[in-house]
Write a protein that holds these residues in place. Structure first.
Motif, PDB file in Angstrom:
ATOM      1  N   PRO A 115      41.695  48.428  25.155  1.00 14.67           N
ATOM      2  CA  PRO A 115      41.693  47.498  26.294  1.00 14.67           C
ATOM      3  C   PRO A 115      42.908  47.724  27.182  1.00 14.67           C
ATOM      4  O   PRO A 115      44.006  48.007  26.695  1.00 14.67           O
ATOM      5  CB  PRO A 115      41.729  46.117  25.629  1.00 14.67           C
ATOM      6  N   GLN A 116      42.691  47.594  28.506  1.00 15.64           N
ATOM      7  CA  GLN A 116      43.732  47.920  29.476  1.00 15.64           C
ATOM      8  C   GLN A 116      44.175  46.701  30.294  1.00 15.64           C
ATOM      9  O   GLN A 116      43.411  45.760  30.522  1.00 15.64           O
ATOM     10  CB  GLN A 116      43.221  48.995  30.444  1.00 15.64           C
ATOM     11  N   ASP A 117      45.435  46.758  30.701  1.00 17.16           N
ATOM     12  CA  ASP A 117      46.013  45.835  31.692  1.00 17.16           C
ATOM     13  C   ASP A 117      46.111  46.640  32.975  1.00 17.16           C
ATOM     14  O   ASP A 117      46.878  47.605  33.049  1.00 17.16           O
ATOM     15  CB  ASP A 117      47.390  45.368  31.181  1.00 17.16           C
ATOM     16  N   MET A 118      45.321  46.263  33.994  1.00 12.90           N
ATOM     17  CA  MET A 118      45.223  47.078  35.205  1.00 12.90           C
ATOM     18  C   MET A 118      45.648  46.286  36.437  1.00 12.90           C
ATOM     19  O   MET A 118      45.439  45.073  36.524  1.00 12.90           O
ATOM     20  CB  MET A 118      43.779  47.560  35.413  1.00 12.90           C
ATOM     21  N   GLU A 119      46.239  47.010  37.396  1.00 11.97           N
ATOM     22  CA  GLU A 119      46.471  46.461  38.729  1.00 11.97           C
ATOM     23  C   GLU A 119      45.472  47.119  39.672  1.00 11.97           C
ATOM     24  O   GLU A 119      45.187  48.313  39.550  1.00 11.97           O
ATOM     25  CB  GLU A 119      47.908  46.723  39.190  1.00 11.97           C
ATOM     26  N   TRP A 120      44.952  46.342  40.632  1.00 10.69           N
ATOM     27  CA  TRP A 120      43.893  46.835  41.506  1.00 10.69           C
ATOM     28  C   TRP A 120      44.007  46.167  42.873  1.00 10.69           C
ATOM     29  O   TRP A 120      44.726  45.170  43.038  1.00 10.69           O
ATOM     30  CB  TRP A 120      42.508  46.546  40.907  1.00 10.69           C
ATOM     31  N   THR A 121      43.300  46.712  43.843  1.00 16.50           N
ATOM     32  CA  THR A 121      43.235  46.088  45.157  1.00 16.50           C
ATOM     33  C   THR A 121      41.902  46.440  45.819  1.00 16.50           C
ATOM     34  O   THR A 121      41.311  47.495  45.515  1.00 16.50           O
ATOM     35  CB  THR A 121      44.412  46.540  46.044  1.00 16.50           C
ATOM     36  N   PHE A 122      41.419  45.560  46.683  1.00 19.22           N
ATOM     37  CA  PHE A 122      40.233  45.835  47.503  1.00 19.22           C
ATOM     38  C   PHE A 122      40.705  46.230  48.895  1.00 19.22           C
ATOM     39  O   PHE A 122      41.331  45.434  49.607  1.00 19.22           O
ATOM     40  CB  PHE A 122      39.331  44.601  47.609  1.00 19.22           C
ATOM     41  N   ALA A 123      40.425  47.458  49.305  1.00 15.90           N
ATOM     42  CA  ALA A 123      40.674  47.920  50.666  1.00 15.90           C
ATOM     43  C   ALA A 123      39.319  47.964  51.360  1.00 15.90           C
ATOM     44  O   ALA A 123      38.523  48.885  51.118  1.00 15.90           O
ATOM     45  CB  ALA A 123      41.329  49.287  50.656  1.00 15.90           C
ATOM     46  N   GLY A 124      39.051  46.964  52.163  1.00 10.68           N
ATOM     47  CA  GLY A 124      37.694  46.818  52.680  1.00 10.68           C
ATOM     48  C   GLY A 124      36.775  46.482  51.517  1.00 10.68           C
ATOM     49  O   GLY A 124      37.041  45.565  50.741  1.00 10.68           O
ATOM     50  N   GLU A 125      35.718  47.268  51.344  1.00 14.25           N
ATOM     51  CA  GLU A 125      34.797  47.035  50.228  1.00 14.25           C
ATOM     52  C   GLU A 125      35.091  47.941  49.042  1.00 14.25           C
ATOM     53  O   GLU A 125      34.400  47.878  48.029  1.00 14.25           O
ATOM     54  CB  GLU A 125      33.355  47.245  50.708  1.00 14.25           C
ATOM     55  N   GLN A 126      36.107  48.777  49.171  1.00 16.85           N
ATOM     56  CA  GLN A 126      36.411  49.736  48.107  1.00 16.85           C
ATOM     57  C   GLN A 126      37.425  49.154  47.124  1.00 16.85           C
ATOM     58  O   GLN A 126      38.492  48.674  47.522  1.00 16.85           O
ATOM     59  CB  GLN A 126      36.960  51.029  48.696  1.00 16.85           C
ATOM     60  N   LEU A 127      37.087  49.211  45.838  1.00 24.90           N
ATOM     61  CA  LEU A 127      37.989  48.766  44.778  1.00 24.90           C
ATOM     62  C   LEU A 127      38.831  49.959  44.324  1.00 24.90           C
ATOM     63  O   LEU A 127      38.292  50.984  43.907  1.00 24.90           O
ATOM     64  CB  LEU A 127      37.182  48.201  43.605  1.00 24.90           C
ATOM     65  N   VAL A 128      40.161  49.799  44.402  1.00 25.07           N
ATOM     66  CA  VAL A 128      41.083  50.883  44.077  1.00 25.07           C
ATOM     67  C   VAL A 128      41.926  50.479  42.871  1.00 25.07           C
ATOM     68  O   VAL A 128      42.525  49.391  42.851  1.00 25.07           O
ATOM     69  CB  VAL A 128      42.006  51.201  45.271  1.00 25.07           C
ATOM     70  N   ALA A 129      41.979  51.333  41.859  1.00 23.68           N
ATOM     71  CA  ALA A 129      42.838  51.101  40.695  1.00 23.68           C
ATOM     72  C   ALA A 129      44.241  51.602  41.010  1.00 23.68           C
ATOM     73  O   ALA A 129      44.426  52.777  41.361  1.00 23.68           O
ATOM     74  CB  ALA A 129      42.279  51.830  39.474  1.00 23.68           C
ATOM     75  N   LEU A 130      45.223  50.716  40.896  1.00 24.91           N
ATOM     76  CA  LEU A 130      46.610  51.080  41.219  1.00 24.91           C
ATOM     77  C   LEU A 130      47.358  51.609  39.997  1.00 24.91           C
ATOM     78  O   LEU A 130      48.190  52.504  40.108  1.00 24.91           O
ATOM     79  CB  LEU A 130      47.349  49.868  41.797  1.00 24.91           C
ATOM     80  N   GLN A 131      47.095  51.044  38.826  1.00 24.91           N
ATOM     81  CA  GLN A 131      47.683  51.554  37.594  1.00 24.91           C
ATOM     82  C   GLN A 131      46.970  50.923  36.396  1.00 24.91           C
ATOM     83  O   GLN A 131      46.297  49.900  36.528  1.00 24.91           O
ATOM     84  CB  GLN A 131      49.187  51.290  37.515  1.00 24.91           C
ATOM     85  N   SER A 132      47.144  51.544  35.240  1.00 23.34           N
ATOM     86  CA  SER A 132      46.494  51.059  34.027  1.00 23.34           C
ATOM     87  C   SER A 132      47.412  51.333  32.844  1.00 23.34           C
ATOM     88  O   SER A 132      47.988  52.417  32.731  1.00 23.34           O
ATOM     89  CB  SER A 132      45.149  51.778  33.827  1.00 23.34           C
TER      90      SER A 132
END
Length: 721
Positions: free
Chosen positions: A290-307
């Motif tokens: 299991p992961q602890d992830m940071e993410w962001t939505f740029a428009g409709e695209q989900l981007v993983a920032l780190q895991s």
């Protein structure tokens, strides 16, 4: 040598070169998960930098001034600040700078995020978030190169030093990789825990509007979803009060106000919650945990920032205060709110409580009433002591935040130059000392006034006004207390000494301080200048409270001890034999023991009988106030012993409380066992320009009253003999 790798170039064998974050991003990118465009400056660049500049030896020197087990939180701050300053002010070797510039310049995004990626930082055995530095919205090659050095310095951050054993920190072997990422300015961002650390059947999503940094540093409170870990079904939702959003500024980030519509609407739709949950499950498949992830939505695209892996840290041993220490790291917005609470609510309430207690006639109470009053006052003291640790101490982080932005902008030779901007800020101890000096000046003009001070009955108008002001504001802390058990006569002797000798005055003139201020603020413009001016005012309030806090708390302490002394006096008059306080509840006896406790004779409780090595004449501590001073030592173990202090003595103490700093204007130098630039001895020494060394192990046992002592406040060295 090639010091820079793209994510596509990274192989499993490169994990130590690119660090935990860099390796995780490479795995996700190579498996077609959407991540920011990223370049990795490998650990080889760090190793070349510290070797070619000989920084490795200087790091060793800083980390070996004192045993880690004896370091207090202020000393951790100081060590990391000095190391950060060393990294920032040490130029990169030309060959390294040329190689990095050649590799980065053609591929550098217009706006970057510069992140840490330490080997071993994020593994299944240990995952530590927030120990190392990351910087958002960095523009231009020169700025990126400067921030690379700051990320390298964060390998030795105070938080990392706390977990040095778990991280395997070793000056000779440890290194840091750095990520240079395209800044993705998402409209909504957050974190997801693929498994709830408290309930393995659940997952957690937290989200805010704007940049993720607002959530991570505590500036913006997130909305929260609890999900069924397997199905992704929403089990519970908690909406946070939403007022602010963190956005990219001209440089760095800035807080803005959310629109009315956004305050009413969750950052994520149910469909977006499902997307984030799927992202976490997908990452778990990649990494096998299991992961602890940071993410962001740029428009409709989900981007993983780190895991990073989720690890459940073992509960620390009893007395392990590392979690509390990390809680001191607050954002600017959090500290501004805390300042309003402390200055607007807590200090006025504490002062009112002290006034109320001082008005109660202890001598008219029956023995039973007095005993109940002592129990009540012990509860009041414990309450305000908790406030001291929960609210007063964390506000000191405002000093540290300002110190970092000042050093980054000005790059001064002295890493503590910023403290010169914080002086002359109306500290209570300085105000008290000025009242004493005013009385000394009047006694010097009219020596016959001294006799009135000795009796405590001051009739002359020219002296009485100052005397009454002194008693009104500081009498509970001074006359007839543990600080001055001899009462007015001892105080008169101190004033007589002050009248006879030229005294130190506050070092920093308003003109000099204003010049430093303008030199700092001139490096910013527009809203950034306003933000930096606000940061300075917060730091000044934090600095003032850091010295005043014990004086405020001391008023409650003084009222408690007055009641205890009244009880003792009665029992002695009644010829009561045996321990006088055994009839009180244990918690009351604990408070009495704490407040009346004498400092230990040695660092580990041992009693030292002179020097263990007759040649040991030089002691190393931490430079706390610059300058050189020489004089006879006066070792003070109890505050009552301060009245044996003579002008020109070097004050040697275990711990200098603000109630003891009234002798500072008479001192040639100050040596203290307790260490740190934010302890009271350091603060008062800088205020008066007194050479000071703190953090000297066994200072009060290895130095003896009468020893000739030299205090080197530049290097942090004390020479005996």
């Amino acid at each position: 040598m090639n010091y820079v790798l793209s994510l596509a170039d990274i192989h499993p064998r490169d994990r130590r070169l690119v660090g935990g974050k860099g390796f995780s991003l490479a795995v996700m990118a190579q498996r077609d998960m959407r991540v920011p465009t990223t370049l990795v400056v490998t650990t080889r660049a760090y190793e070349h930098f510290v070797s070619a500049t000989e920084l490795r030896g200087r790091i060793l020197l800083e980390l070996n001034r004192k045993s880690f087990k004896d370091l207090r939180w202020e000393e951790m701050w100081d060590a990391s600040l000095r190391l950060r300053h060393l990294f920032l002010n040490t130029p990169m070797p030309e060959d390294l700078m040329g190689s990095l510039a050649q590799a980065l310049a053609p591929r550098l995004p217009e706006r970057c995020v510069v992140r840490s990626s330490a080997p071993g930082e994020d593994s299944r055995q240990a995952s530590f978030a927030g120990l190392h530095a990351s910087f958002v919205n960095v523009a231009g090659l020169d700025a990126v190169l400067d921030h690379i050095k700051l990320v390298w310095a964060s390998l030795w951050s105070d938080a990392a030093l706390l977990y040095r054993r778990e991280l395997g920190l070793d000056v000779r072997k440890s290194a840091m990789a750095v990520l240079i990422q395209d800044m993705v300015a998402g409209e909504k961002s957050g974190v997801v825990f693929g498994q709830n650390p408290q309930d393995s059947s659940q997952a957690i999503i937290e989200a805010v509007y704007g940049l993720n940094q607002g959530l991570v540093d505590g500036t913006v409170e997130p909305d929260r979803w609890l999900l069924d870990r397997e199905t992704g079904n929403i089990l519970a939702y908690r909406q946070a009060p939403k007022r602010d959003i963190l956005l990219p500024g001209a440089e760095g980030v800035q807080l803005a106000v959310l629109s009315t519509e956004q305050t009413q609407v969750p950052p994520l739709t149910e469909a977006e919650v499902a997307q984030v949950h799927h992202l976490a499950r997908q990452s778990e498949v990649f990494f096998g945990a299991p992961q602890d992830m940071e993410w962001t939505f740029a428009g409709e695209q989900l981007v993983a920032l780190q895991s990073r892996p989720i690890t459940t840290h073992k509960k620390g041993k009893k007395g392990d205060q590392r979690s509390w220490y990390l809680s001191l790291r607050r954002s600017f917005g959090n500290l501004q709110a805390l300042r309003q609470k402390v200055e607007g609510q807590l200090i006025p309430a504490l002062e009112a409580e002290a006034v109320r207690l001082s008005a109660l006639p202890l001598d008219r109470m029956s023995d039973a009433q007095l005993k109940e009053e002592i129990i009540l006052r012990s509860e009041i003291y414990r309450h305000w002591k908790k406030v001291y640790w929960d609210d007063f101490i964390p506000l000191a982080h405002g000093i540290r935040l300002f110190g970092m932005v000042y050093n980054d902008a000005v790059k001064p030779a002295d890493p503590y130059e910023f403290l010169d901007l914080l002086g002359t800020s109306g500290m209570l101890s300085v105000k008290r000392n000025q009242l004493l000096m005013d009385m000394a000046a009047k006694v010097k003009e009219q020596p016959e006034l001294l006799e009135e001070l000795r009796t405590g009955t001051v009739k002359k108008q020219e002296l009485n006004q100052v005397w009454q002001s002194f008693l009104r504001e500081f009498g509970d802390l001074f006359c007839g207390t543990a600080a001055c058990p001899q009462g007015p006569e001892a105080l008169a002797s101190l004033i007589q000494m002050m009248a006879a000798k030229p005294l130190r005055v506050e070092q920093f003139t308003p003109t000099a301080v204003e010049s430093l201020k303008e030199n700092f603020l001139s490096r910013f413009s527009g809203s950034k200048r306003t933000e930096m001016a606000e940061s300075l005012e917060l730091a000044r309030a934090s600095y003032r409270l850091r010295d005043d806090d014990n004086i405020h708390l001391g008023k409650i302490k003084g009222q408690f001890l007055k009641a205890v002394e009244e009880y003792r006096r009665r029992k002695e008059q009644q010829y009561v034999s045996g321990p006088l306080l055994d009839t009180f509840p244990p918690v009351v006896r604990e408070v009495i023991a704490e407040l009346e406790e004498k400092p230990p004779a040695g660092e580990s409780g041992q009693v030292w009988k002179g020097f263990t090595d007759p040649k040991a004449r030089q002691m190393v501590g931490q430079p706390a106030s610059p300058g050189l001073a020489q004089g006879p030592a006066r070792v003070v173990l109890e505050s009552s012993e301060l009245f044996h202090f003579k002008a020109g003595d070097v004050l040697v103490v275990d711990s200098l409380d603000p109630s003891m700093t009234f002798v500072a204007p008479l001192a040639a130098g100050i040596v203290e066992r307790r260490g740190g630039m934010l302890i009271h001895g350091s603060i008062i020494a800088r205020e008066y320009g007194i050479p000071c060394v703190t953090g000297v192990p066994n200072a009060t046992s290895l130095i003896h009253t009468g020893d000739s002592v030299t205090v080197d406040g530049y290097l942090g060295i004390v020479i005996i003999g």
